[in-house]
Design an enzyme around this catalytic site. Structure first.
Site, PDB file in Angstrom:
ATOM      1  N   SER A 299      15.823   8.548  57.592  1.00  0.00           N
ATOM      2  CA  SER A 299      14.538   7.720  57.212  1.00  0.00           C
ATOM      3  C   SER A 299      14.317   6.479  58.001  1.00  0.00           C
ATOM      4  O   SER A 299      13.560   5.707  58.114  1.00  0.00           O
ATOM      5  CB  SER A 299      14.141   7.798  55.870  1.00  0.00           C
ATOM      6  OG  SER A 299      13.505   8.608  55.449  1.00  0.00           O
TER       7      SER A 299
ATOM      8  N   SER B  64       8.778   5.214  51.850  1.00  0.00           N
ATOM      9  CA  SER B  64       9.384   6.074  53.011  1.00  0.00           C
ATOM     10  C   SER B  64       8.492   7.218  53.177  1.00  0.00           C
ATOM     11  O   SER B  64       8.866   8.383  52.886  1.00  0.00           O
ATOM     12  CB  SER B  64      10.987   6.725  52.444  1.00  0.00           C
ATOM     13  OG  SER B  64      11.502   7.201  53.528  1.00  0.00           O
TER      14      SER B  64
ATOM     15  N   LYS C 142      11.876   5.556  60.552  1.00  0.00           N
ATOM     16  CA  LYS C 142      10.570   4.862  60.455  1.00  0.00           C
ATOM     17  C   LYS C 142      10.559   3.589  61.044  1.00  0.00           C
ATOM     18  O   LYS C 142       9.259   3.077  61.242  1.00  0.00           O
ATOM     19  CB  LYS C 142      10.049   4.975  58.994  1.00  0.00           C
ATOM     20  CG  LYS C 142       9.915   6.350  58.411  1.00  0.00           C
ATOM     21  CD  LYS C 142       9.834   6.460  56.977  1.00  0.00           C
ATOM     22  CE  LYS C 142       9.547   7.653  56.350  1.00  0.00           C
ATOM     23  NZ  LYS C 142      10.620   8.366  56.361  1.00  0.00           N
TER      24      LYS C 142
END
Length: 473
Positions: free
Chosen positions: A127, A311, A130
Protein backbone atom coordinates in the site's frame (compact mmCIF):
# COMPACT_ATOMS: atom_id res chain seq x y z
CA UNK A 1 -8.46 33.33 54.38
CA UNK A 2 -5.02 32.68 52.90
CA UNK A 3 -5.23 29.01 53.88
CA UNK A 4 -8.67 28.72 52.23
CA UNK A 5 -7.40 30.38 49.01
CA UNK A 6 -4.46 28.02 48.90
CA UNK A 7 -6.79 25.04 49.37
CA UNK A 8 -9.02 26.24 46.50
CA UNK A 9 -5.98 26.70 44.24
CA UNK A 10 -4.65 23.21 45.00
CA UNK A 11 -8.08 21.68 44.43
CA UNK A 12 -8.40 23.48 41.07
CA UNK A 13 -4.97 22.27 39.95
CA UNK A 14 -5.84 18.71 40.93
CA UNK A 15 -9.06 18.85 38.90
CA UNK A 16 -7.25 20.28 35.87
CA UNK A 17 -4.57 17.61 36.08
CA UNK A 18 -7.20 14.87 36.29
CA UNK A 19 -9.00 16.32 33.28
CA UNK A 20 -5.74 16.39 31.31
CA UNK A 21 -5.04 12.74 32.13
CA UNK A 22 -8.55 11.65 31.15
CA UNK A 23 -8.30 13.57 27.86
CA UNK A 24 -4.92 12.00 27.12
CA UNK A 25 -6.18 8.49 27.83
CA UNK A 26 -9.20 9.11 25.62
CA UNK A 27 -7.01 10.36 22.78
CA UNK A 28 -4.74 7.32 23.04
CA UNK A 29 -7.53 4.74 23.23
CA UNK A 30 -9.75 6.14 20.50
CA UNK A 31 -9.29 7.70 17.07
CA UNK A 32 -9.59 11.16 18.69
CA UNK A 33 -8.27 14.00 16.49
CA UNK A 34 -5.73 16.21 18.19
CA UNK A 35 -6.64 18.91 15.70
CA UNK A 36 -9.99 19.24 17.46
CA UNK A 37 -8.20 20.66 20.49
CA UNK A 38 -6.63 23.48 18.53
CA UNK A 39 -9.15 24.45 15.88
CA UNK A 40 -12.49 26.16 15.98
CA UNK A 41 -14.27 23.43 14.07
CA UNK A 42 -14.05 19.69 13.72
CA UNK A 43 -14.74 17.29 10.86
CA UNK A 44 -18.10 15.65 10.52
CA UNK A 45 -18.37 12.51 12.64
CA UNK A 46 -17.36 9.35 10.74
CA UNK A 47 -19.66 6.51 9.87
CA UNK A 48 -20.20 3.59 12.21
CA UNK A 49 -17.16 1.32 12.55
CA UNK A 50 -17.06 -1.61 10.11
CA UNK A 51 -17.02 -5.07 11.67
CA UNK A 52 -14.04 -6.00 9.53
CA UNK A 53 -11.12 -3.61 9.10
CA UNK A 54 -9.94 -0.30 10.45
CA UNK A 55 -12.64 1.94 11.97
CA UNK A 56 -13.31 5.13 9.97
CA UNK A 57 -11.61 8.20 11.38
CA UNK A 58 -11.63 11.88 10.49
CA UNK A 59 -8.67 12.82 8.31
CA UNK A 60 -6.15 14.75 10.39
CA UNK A 61 -4.57 17.50 8.32
CA UNK A 62 -2.03 18.73 10.84
CA UNK A 63 -0.11 17.12 13.61
CA UNK A 64 2.98 16.86 15.77
CA UNK A 65 5.39 16.05 12.93
CA UNK A 66 4.85 19.24 10.95
CA UNK A 67 4.06 21.31 14.04
CA UNK A 68 7.58 20.69 15.37
CA UNK A 69 9.17 22.49 12.46
CA UNK A 70 10.83 25.80 13.19
CA UNK A 71 9.84 28.95 11.34
CA UNK A 72 12.25 28.07 8.54
CA UNK A 73 12.19 24.38 7.67
CA UNK A 74 15.61 22.77 7.98
CA UNK A 75 17.12 25.19 10.49
CA UNK A 76 17.95 22.28 12.79
CA UNK A 77 21.26 20.45 12.35
CA UNK A 78 21.40 17.15 10.52
CA UNK A 79 21.51 14.04 12.71
CA UNK A 80 24.90 12.45 13.24
CA UNK A 81 25.39 10.07 10.33
CA UNK A 82 27.58 7.60 12.17
CA UNK A 83 25.14 7.09 15.01
CA UNK A 84 22.13 6.88 12.66
CA UNK A 85 23.91 4.39 10.41
CA UNK A 86 24.94 2.18 13.30
CA UNK A 87 21.46 2.08 14.82
CA UNK A 88 19.60 1.51 11.54
CA UNK A 89 22.07 -1.13 10.34
CA UNK A 90 21.57 -3.02 13.59
CA UNK A 91 17.78 -2.96 13.24
CA UNK A 92 17.93 -3.96 9.56
CA UNK A 93 19.71 -7.13 10.63
CA UNK A 94 16.58 -8.37 12.40
CA UNK A 95 15.63 -11.79 10.98
CA UNK A 96 11.97 -10.79 10.90
CA UNK A 97 12.71 -8.61 7.85
CA UNK A 98 13.82 -11.56 5.73
CA UNK A 99 16.39 -11.57 2.95
CA UNK A 100 15.30 -8.64 0.73
CA UNK A 101 15.34 -5.29 2.46
CA UNK A 102 15.74 -1.78 1.10
CA UNK A 103 16.06 1.36 3.20
CA UNK A 104 16.79 5.05 2.75
CA UNK A 105 16.63 8.25 4.82
CA UNK A 106 16.69 11.60 3.02
CA UNK A 107 17.07 15.19 4.21
CA UNK A 108 14.14 17.16 2.76
CA UNK A 109 16.13 20.41 2.48
CA UNK A 110 19.24 19.26 0.61
CA UNK A 111 18.03 15.94 -0.79
CA UNK A 112 21.09 14.31 0.74
CA UNK A 113 20.94 10.62 1.59
CA UNK A 114 21.57 10.31 5.30
CA UNK A 115 21.35 6.53 5.19
CA UNK A 116 20.98 3.97 2.42
CA UNK A 117 20.83 0.19 2.15
CA UNK A 118 19.78 -1.10 -1.27
CA UNK A 119 18.01 2.23 -1.88
CA UNK A 120 17.37 1.58 -5.60
CA UNK A 121 16.26 -2.03 -5.27
CA UNK A 122 12.84 -2.62 -6.85
CA UNK A 123 10.68 -3.91 -4.00
CA UNK A 124 7.02 -4.97 -3.91
CA UNK A 125 5.57 -1.90 -2.15
CA UNK A 126 2.06 -3.02 -1.11
CA UNK A 127 0.00 0.00 0.00
CA UNK A 128 2.93 2.42 -0.02
CA UNK A 129 2.12 2.46 -3.75
CA UNK A 130 -0.56 4.98 -2.80
CA UNK A 131 2.16 7.57 -2.12
CA UNK A 132 3.24 7.72 -5.76
CA UNK A 133 -0.35 7.45 -7.02
CA UNK A 134 -1.37 10.44 -4.89
CA UNK A 135 1.76 12.41 -5.81
CA UNK A 136 0.99 11.94 -9.49
CA UNK A 137 -2.67 12.90 -8.99
CA UNK A 138 -1.82 16.13 -7.18
CA UNK A 139 0.92 17.07 -9.64
CA UNK A 140 -1.13 16.28 -12.75
CA UNK A 141 -4.67 17.28 -11.77
CA UNK A 142 -4.02 19.94 -9.13
CA UNK A 143 -5.15 19.90 -5.49
CA UNK A 144 -8.45 21.73 -6.10
CA UNK A 145 -9.83 19.41 -8.78
CA UNK A 146 -13.22 17.82 -8.04
CA UNK A 147 -14.79 14.69 -9.48
CA UNK A 148 -18.28 15.26 -10.92
CA UNK A 149 -21.19 12.85 -11.28
CA UNK A 150 -23.88 14.10 -13.66
CA UNK A 151 -27.33 13.37 -15.01
CA UNK A 152 -27.87 14.51 -18.60
CA UNK A 153 -30.64 14.35 -21.13
CA UNK A 154 -30.59 11.28 -23.34
CA UNK A 155 -31.26 11.21 -27.10
CA UNK A 156 -34.63 12.94 -26.60
CA UNK A 157 -36.62 14.68 -23.87
CA UNK A 158 -37.91 12.24 -21.29
CA UNK A 159 -34.71 10.19 -21.33
CA UNK A 160 -32.04 10.56 -18.65
CA UNK A 161 -28.49 9.23 -18.56
CA UNK A 162 -26.62 8.93 -15.25
CA UNK A 163 -22.98 9.61 -16.13
CA UNK A 164 -20.28 8.17 -13.90
CA UNK A 165 -17.49 10.64 -13.16
CA UNK A 166 -15.10 8.25 -11.46
CA UNK A 167 -15.98 9.18 -7.87
CA UNK A 168 -16.12 5.97 -5.81
CA UNK A 169 -17.03 7.93 -2.69
CA UNK A 170 -20.37 8.97 -4.20
CA UNK A 171 -22.75 8.45 -1.29
CA UNK A 172 -25.78 6.25 -1.72
CA UNK A 173 -29.14 6.84 -0.05
CA UNK A 174 -28.24 4.98 3.18
CA UNK A 175 -24.77 6.47 3.70
CA UNK A 176 -24.15 8.58 6.80
CA UNK A 177 -22.27 11.91 6.65
CA UNK A 178 -18.50 11.51 6.63
CA UNK A 179 -15.34 13.58 6.33
CA UNK A 180 -14.44 14.67 3.75
CA UNK A 181 -17.98 15.56 2.72
CA UNK A 182 -19.08 13.31 -0.12
CA UNK A 183 -21.17 14.03 -3.16
CA UNK A 184 -24.57 12.40 -2.71
CA UNK A 185 -26.74 10.45 -5.12
CA UNK A 186 -29.84 11.75 -3.30
CA UNK A 187 -28.75 15.34 -3.94
CA UNK A 188 -28.19 14.56 -7.60
CA UNK A 189 -31.67 13.01 -7.84
CA UNK A 190 -33.26 16.06 -6.22
CA UNK A 191 -31.49 18.45 -8.62
CA UNK A 192 -32.31 16.30 -11.63
CA UNK A 193 -35.98 16.02 -10.62
CA UNK A 194 -36.22 19.78 -10.16
CA UNK A 195 -34.88 20.36 -13.68
CA UNK A 196 -37.23 17.78 -15.19
CA UNK A 197 -40.25 19.28 -13.44
CA UNK A 198 -39.31 22.73 -14.68
CA UNK A 199 -39.50 21.25 -18.20
CA UNK A 200 -42.86 19.69 -17.49
CA UNK A 201 -41.43 16.15 -17.49
CA UNK A 202 -42.54 13.69 -14.82
CA UNK A 203 -41.97 10.36 -16.56
CA UNK A 204 -38.54 9.23 -17.84
CA UNK A 205 -36.50 6.34 -19.12
CA UNK A 206 -33.17 5.98 -17.31
CA UNK A 207 -29.84 4.61 -18.52
CA UNK A 208 -26.30 4.88 -17.19
CA UNK A 209 -22.91 5.66 -18.73
CA UNK A 210 -19.67 4.13 -17.37
CA UNK A 211 -17.46 4.83 -20.38
CA UNK A 212 -15.13 7.29 -18.63
CA UNK A 213 -13.07 4.30 -17.44
CA UNK A 214 -12.02 1.52 -19.80
CA UNK A 215 -10.47 -1.92 -19.63
CA UNK A 216 -10.83 -4.74 -17.13
CA UNK A 217 -12.27 -3.89 -13.70
CA UNK A 218 -9.70 -6.15 -11.97
CA UNK A 219 -5.97 -5.56 -12.01
CA UNK A 220 -3.22 -7.99 -12.95
CA UNK A 221 -1.72 -9.29 -9.72
CA UNK A 222 -4.92 -9.09 -7.67
CA UNK A 223 -5.68 -12.21 -5.69
CA UNK A 224 -9.09 -13.83 -6.24
CA UNK A 225 -10.17 -13.17 -2.65
CA UNK A 226 -9.67 -9.37 -2.72
CA UNK A 227 -13.17 -8.50 -3.97
CA UNK A 228 -15.10 -11.15 -1.96
CA UNK A 229 -13.20 -10.15 1.19
CA UNK A 230 -14.03 -6.48 0.63
CA UNK A 231 -10.48 -5.23 0.03
CA UNK A 232 -11.62 -3.48 -3.15
CA UNK A 233 -14.55 -3.34 -5.57
CA UNK A 234 -14.38 -3.89 -9.33
CA UNK A 235 -13.26 -0.56 -10.78
CA UNK A 236 -15.91 1.37 -12.72
CA UNK A 237 -16.52 5.03 -13.43
CA UNK A 238 -19.97 4.80 -11.81
CA UNK A 239 -20.19 3.40 -8.30
CA UNK A 240 -21.65 4.46 -4.98
CA UNK A 241 -20.39 3.75 -1.48
CA UNK A 242 -17.28 2.21 -3.07
CA UNK A 243 -19.41 -0.68 -4.27
CA UNK A 244 -20.37 -1.74 -0.75
CA UNK A 245 -23.75 -3.39 -0.33
CA UNK A 246 -23.98 -1.68 3.06
CA UNK A 247 -21.81 1.46 3.38
CA UNK A 248 -21.14 0.69 7.04
CA UNK A 249 -19.23 -2.49 6.28
CA UNK A 250 -16.23 -3.36 4.16
CA UNK A 251 -17.93 -6.38 2.62
CA UNK A 252 -19.78 -7.65 0.73
CA UNK A 253 -19.10 -5.69 -2.43
CA UNK A 254 -21.74 -5.73 -5.14
CA UNK A 255 -20.88 -7.61 -8.36
CA UNK A 256 -22.06 -4.81 -10.68
CA UNK A 257 -21.47 -1.38 -9.04
CA UNK A 258 -22.80 0.73 -11.99
CA UNK A 259 -26.09 -1.14 -12.20
CA UNK A 260 -26.47 -1.02 -8.41
CA UNK A 261 -25.94 2.76 -8.36
CA UNK A 262 -28.30 3.34 -11.28
CA UNK A 263 -31.05 1.29 -9.62
CA UNK A 264 -30.66 3.36 -6.46
CA UNK A 265 -30.83 6.57 -8.54
CA UNK A 266 -34.08 5.39 -10.15
CA UNK A 267 -35.65 4.88 -6.73
CA UNK A 268 -34.48 8.31 -5.59
CA UNK A 269 -36.01 9.94 -8.66
CA UNK A 270 -39.28 8.18 -7.91
CA UNK A 271 -39.24 9.61 -4.39
CA UNK A 272 -38.85 13.03 -5.97
CA UNK A 273 -42.06 12.55 -8.01
CA UNK A 274 -40.46 11.37 -11.26
CA UNK A 275 -41.79 8.10 -12.65
CA UNK A 276 -38.97 5.90 -14.02
CA UNK A 277 -39.40 3.07 -16.52
CA UNK A 278 -38.62 -0.35 -15.10
CA UNK A 279 -35.75 -1.17 -17.47
CA UNK A 280 -32.48 0.62 -16.58
CA UNK A 281 -29.64 -0.24 -18.96
CA UNK A 282 -26.11 0.96 -19.84
CA UNK A 283 -25.81 3.51 -22.65
CA UNK A 284 -23.38 6.20 -23.72
CA UNK A 285 -24.56 9.75 -23.13
CA UNK A 286 -24.88 11.87 -26.29
CA UNK A 287 -22.10 14.36 -26.91
CA UNK A 288 -22.85 17.79 -25.45
CA UNK A 289 -26.07 16.52 -23.87
CA UNK A 290 -27.92 19.12 -21.77
CA UNK A 291 -27.09 18.73 -18.10
CA UNK A 292 -29.98 18.01 -15.73
CA UNK A 293 -28.04 17.87 -12.48
CA UNK A 294 -24.51 17.55 -11.09
CA UNK A 295 -22.76 16.86 -7.78
CA UNK A 296 -19.07 17.35 -7.04
CA UNK A 297 -16.71 15.49 -4.77
CA UNK A 298 -14.53 17.09 -2.13
CA UNK A 299 -11.39 18.74 -3.60
CA UNK A 300 -8.58 16.42 -4.61
CA UNK A 301 -6.35 17.35 -1.69
CA UNK A 302 -9.03 16.02 0.69
CA UNK A 303 -9.41 12.88 -1.38
CA UNK A 304 -5.65 12.32 -1.22
CA UNK A 305 -5.63 12.77 2.55
CA UNK A 306 -8.47 10.27 2.84
CA UNK A 307 -6.71 7.81 0.52
CA UNK A 308 -3.53 7.84 2.59
CA UNK A 309 -5.00 7.97 6.10
CA UNK A 310 -7.57 5.27 5.44
CA UNK A 311 -5.45 3.34 2.88
CA UNK A 312 -8.48 3.48 0.59
CA UNK A 313 -7.90 1.06 -2.29
CA UNK A 314 -10.99 2.07 -4.29
CA UNK A 315 -10.17 5.76 -4.29
CA UNK A 316 -6.52 5.10 -5.16
CA UNK A 317 -7.59 3.17 -8.25
CA UNK A 318 -9.94 5.96 -9.29
CA UNK A 319 -7.23 8.60 -8.86
CA UNK A 320 -4.87 6.58 -11.04
CA UNK A 321 -7.42 6.57 -13.85
CA UNK A 322 -8.01 10.30 -13.55
CA UNK A 323 -4.26 10.82 -13.96
CA UNK A 324 -4.48 8.71 -17.11
CA UNK A 325 -7.25 10.89 -18.51
CA UNK A 326 -5.32 14.07 -17.75
CA UNK A 327 -2.14 12.68 -19.29
CA UNK A 328 -3.85 11.50 -22.48
CA UNK A 329 -3.79 7.78 -21.69
CA UNK A 330 -6.64 5.25 -21.63
CA UNK A 331 -8.34 5.24 -18.22
CA UNK A 332 -7.42 1.61 -17.57
CA UNK A 333 -4.96 -0.15 -15.28
CA UNK A 334 -2.29 -0.13 -18.01
CA UNK A 335 -2.98 3.46 -19.07
CA UNK A 336 -3.07 4.65 -15.48
CA UNK A 337 0.24 2.97 -14.68
CA UNK A 338 1.89 4.54 -17.71
CA UNK A 339 0.51 7.99 -16.84
CA UNK A 340 1.57 7.85 -13.18
CA UNK A 341 5.13 6.87 -14.10
CA UNK A 342 5.28 9.69 -16.66
CA UNK A 343 4.30 12.24 -13.99
CA UNK A 344 6.82 10.77 -11.55
CA UNK A 345 9.50 11.15 -14.22
CA UNK A 346 8.68 14.85 -14.48
CA UNK A 347 9.03 15.08 -10.71
CA UNK A 348 12.32 13.18 -10.80
CA UNK A 349 11.12 10.35 -8.55
CA UNK A 350 10.56 7.44 -10.95
CA UNK A 351 13.59 5.34 -9.97
CA UNK A 352 12.67 1.67 -10.48
CA UNK A 353 8.92 2.31 -10.42
CA UNK A 354 6.77 -0.23 -12.25
CA UNK A 355 3.04 -0.41 -11.59
CA UNK A 356 0.06 -2.60 -12.38
CA UNK A 357 -2.43 -0.80 -10.13
CA UNK A 358 -2.73 2.38 -8.06
CA UNK A 359 -3.56 0.91 -4.67
CA UNK A 360 -0.71 -1.53 -4.13
CA UNK A 361 -2.87 -4.65 -3.98
CA UNK A 362 -1.08 -6.02 -7.04
CA UNK A 363 1.90 -8.19 -6.17
CA UNK A 364 3.43 -7.19 -9.53
CA UNK A 365 4.12 -3.58 -8.50
CA UNK A 366 7.74 -2.55 -7.89
CA UNK A 367 9.01 0.69 -6.31
CA UNK A 368 12.44 1.53 -4.90
CA UNK A 369 12.84 2.98 -1.39
CA UNK A 370 14.61 5.92 -3.00
CA UNK A 371 11.59 6.80 -5.13
CA UNK A 372 9.22 6.73 -2.15
CA UNK A 373 11.48 8.80 0.11
CA UNK A 374 12.12 11.35 -2.65
CA UNK A 375 8.41 11.70 -3.38
CA UNK A 376 7.80 12.34 0.31
CA UNK A 377 10.64 14.86 0.42
CA UNK A 378 8.94 16.81 -2.38
CA UNK A 379 5.67 16.70 -0.44
CA UNK A 380 7.37 18.23 2.58
CA UNK A 381 9.21 20.95 0.67
CA UNK A 382 8.19 24.57 0.20
CA UNK A 383 8.87 24.31 -3.54
CA UNK A 384 5.96 21.88 -4.10
CA UNK A 385 2.94 23.26 -2.22
CA UNK A 386 0.63 21.30 -4.53
CA UNK A 387 1.94 18.08 -2.96
CA UNK A 388 1.49 19.04 0.70
CA UNK A 389 -1.67 16.95 1.06
CA UNK A 390 0.56 13.87 0.96
CA UNK A 391 2.33 15.04 4.11
CA UNK A 392 -0.88 16.01 5.89
CA UNK A 393 -2.63 12.78 4.86
CA UNK A 394 -0.01 10.46 6.33
CA UNK A 395 -1.24 8.45 9.32
CA UNK A 396 0.21 9.66 12.64
CA UNK A 397 1.95 7.03 14.73
CA UNK A 398 -0.32 5.92 17.55
CA UNK A 399 -3.22 8.18 16.56
CA UNK A 400 -4.73 7.87 13.09
CA UNK A 401 -5.41 5.52 10.23
CA UNK A 402 -3.32 2.39 9.83
CA UNK A 403 -0.90 3.61 12.51
CA UNK A 404 -3.71 4.28 14.99
CA UNK A 405 -5.15 0.78 15.28
CA UNK A 406 -3.51 -0.04 18.61
CA UNK A 407 -0.99 -2.41 17.05
CA UNK A 408 1.68 -0.01 15.82
CA UNK A 409 4.36 1.87 17.78
CA UNK A 410 3.58 -0.07 20.95
CA UNK A 411 7.01 -1.64 21.53
CA UNK A 412 9.44 -0.30 24.11
CA UNK A 413 11.78 0.76 21.27
CA UNK A 414 9.08 2.74 19.39
CA UNK A 415 6.28 3.87 21.72
CA UNK A 416 8.30 6.90 22.79
CA UNK A 417 7.89 8.28 19.26
CA UNK A 418 4.09 8.08 19.22
CA UNK A 419 2.83 11.25 17.55
CA UNK A 420 6.26 12.09 16.13
CA UNK A 421 6.15 10.00 12.94
CA UNK A 422 3.85 10.27 9.92
CA UNK A 423 4.00 7.26 7.62
CA UNK A 424 2.14 5.10 5.12
CA UNK A 425 2.03 1.40 5.81
CA UNK A 426 2.12 -1.45 3.32
CA UNK A 427 1.07 -5.00 4.12
CA UNK A 428 0.55 -8.06 1.93
CA UNK A 429 1.48 -11.69 2.50
CA UNK A 430 5.24 -11.77 3.25
CA UNK A 431 5.50 -8.04 2.53
CA UNK A 432 5.87 -5.21 5.06
CA UNK A 433 6.75 -1.64 4.12
CA UNK A 434 6.71 1.74 5.86
CA UNK A 435 7.48 5.10 4.27
CA UNK A 436 7.02 8.52 5.82
CA UNK A 437 8.54 11.53 7.53
CA UNK A 438 9.68 12.69 10.92
CA UNK A 439 11.40 15.64 12.50
CA UNK A 440 14.60 14.75 14.28
CA UNK A 441 15.20 15.76 17.89
CA UNK A 442 16.81 18.99 16.64
CA UNK A 443 13.94 19.86 14.29
CA UNK A 444 15.24 18.64 10.93
CA UNK A 445 12.55 17.23 8.62
CA UNK A 446 13.63 13.95 7.03
CA UNK A 447 11.85 11.28 5.00
CA UNK A 448 12.38 7.55 5.02
CA UNK A 449 11.35 4.32 3.34
CA UNK A 450 11.88 0.86 4.81
CA UNK A 451 10.75 -2.02 2.58
CA UNK A 452 10.92 -5.82 2.84
CA UNK A 453 9.19 -8.26 0.50
CA UNK A 454 10.44 -11.65 1.73
CA UNK A 455 9.19 -11.37 5.28
CA UNK A 456 8.98 -14.72 7.11
CA UNK A 457 6.87 -13.31 9.96
CA UNK A 458 5.23 -10.02 10.83
CA UNK A 459 7.95 -7.37 10.53
CA UNK A 460 5.82 -4.35 11.49
CA UNK A 461 7.44 -3.92 14.96
CA UNK A 462 10.88 -3.78 13.30
CA UNK A 463 9.69 -1.15 10.81
CA UNK A 464 8.27 0.87 13.70
CA UNK A 465 11.63 0.66 15.47
CA UNK A 466 13.42 1.88 12.33
CA UNK A 467 11.09 4.88 12.00
CA UNK A 468 11.37 5.63 15.70
CA UNK A 469 15.16 5.56 15.41
CA UNK A 470 14.96 8.21 12.70
CA UNK A 471 12.71 10.40 14.88
CA UNK A 472 15.11 10.06 17.82
CA UNK A 473 18.19 10.92 15.77
Amino acid sequence: MARRDRWVMLTTLAVLQALTIVTGVYAMTTEFSLGALTSGSSPTKPTASPAEGTPPVPVVTSGPVLAQLSARSGDGPLPTKGTLTRQLTSALGDKALGGRVGAVVIDTVTGEQLFAANPDMAVTPASTTKIVTCAAALASLGPDTRLSTRAVQGPKPGTVVLVGGGDPLLAGPSAKPTYPKQAGLATLAARTAATLKSQGIRKVTLSYDTTLFTGTPKAPGWKPNYIPDGEVAPVYALTMDEGRQDPRFRSPRVPNPPQYAAAAFAKLLTKQGISVAKSVRPAKAPANAPELGKVDSAPLYSLVEHTLTRSDNDLAEALMRHVALKEGQPASFAGGAKAVVAVLQRLGVAQNVSLDDGSGLSIRNRISPNALAKALALAGSASHPDLHAIASGMPIAGFTGTLGNGRRFTGKDSKGQVGLVRAKTGTLNNINTLAGMATTKDGRLVTFAFMADQVPVNAEPVLDRLAATVARS
